[in-house]
Design a protein around this motif. Structure first.
Motif, PDB file in Angstrom:
ATOM      1  N   ARG A 121       1.979   4.847   5.269  1.00  0.00           N
ATOM      2  CA  ARG A 121       2.245   4.124   6.524  1.00  0.00           C
ATOM      3  C   ARG A 121       1.379   4.680   7.643  1.00  0.00           C
ATOM      4  N   PHE A 157       4.415  -2.659   5.118  1.00  0.00           N
ATOM      5  CA  PHE A 157       5.813  -2.391   5.447  1.00  0.00           C
ATOM      6  C   PHE A 157       6.222  -3.171   6.678  1.00  0.00           C
ATOM      7  N   TYR A 199      10.430  -2.393   3.151  1.00  0.00           N
ATOM      8  CA  TYR A 199       9.351  -2.947   2.340  1.00  0.00           C
ATOM      9  C   TYR A 199       9.831  -4.261   1.732  1.00  0.00           C
TER      10      TYR A 199
END
Length: 87
Positions: free
Chosen positions: A42, A50, A59
């Motif tokens: 991320r 995400f 997710y």
């Protein structure tokens, strides 16, 4: 009457285990990708898309399945080539 047994594909089993939106812990449980790796990805903005809602990270099922489909290989060399292009 047929004695044919239908065995679901691994991807179908993964899809059945996932909700439309999944926590990092659920993704780890189903895929084996550690929560810390998901957090690192991320921060990098790489690998798996995400959803961020306030403080909550989720997710999407379709993103997880797409990731699995695009990271399925026939050889180690093929996987290495994919890995080089993602960096």
């Amino acid at each position: 009457m047929s004695n044919t047994i239908t065995i679901p594909s691994a991807l179908e089993e993964v899809a059945a285990a996932l909700q439309p939106l999944n926590s990092p812990q659920k993704v780890e449980e189903v895929t084996g990708i550690p929560v810390n790796t998901l957090a690192f990805w991320r921060c990098e903005g790489s690998h798996l898309a995400f959803v961020k809602m306030g403080r909550k990270v989720c997710y999407r099922r379709e993103d997880i399945l797409h990731y699995i489909e695009t990271h399925t290989f026939n050889s180690s060399n093929e996987a290495k080539e994919k890995s080089r292009t993602e960096k």
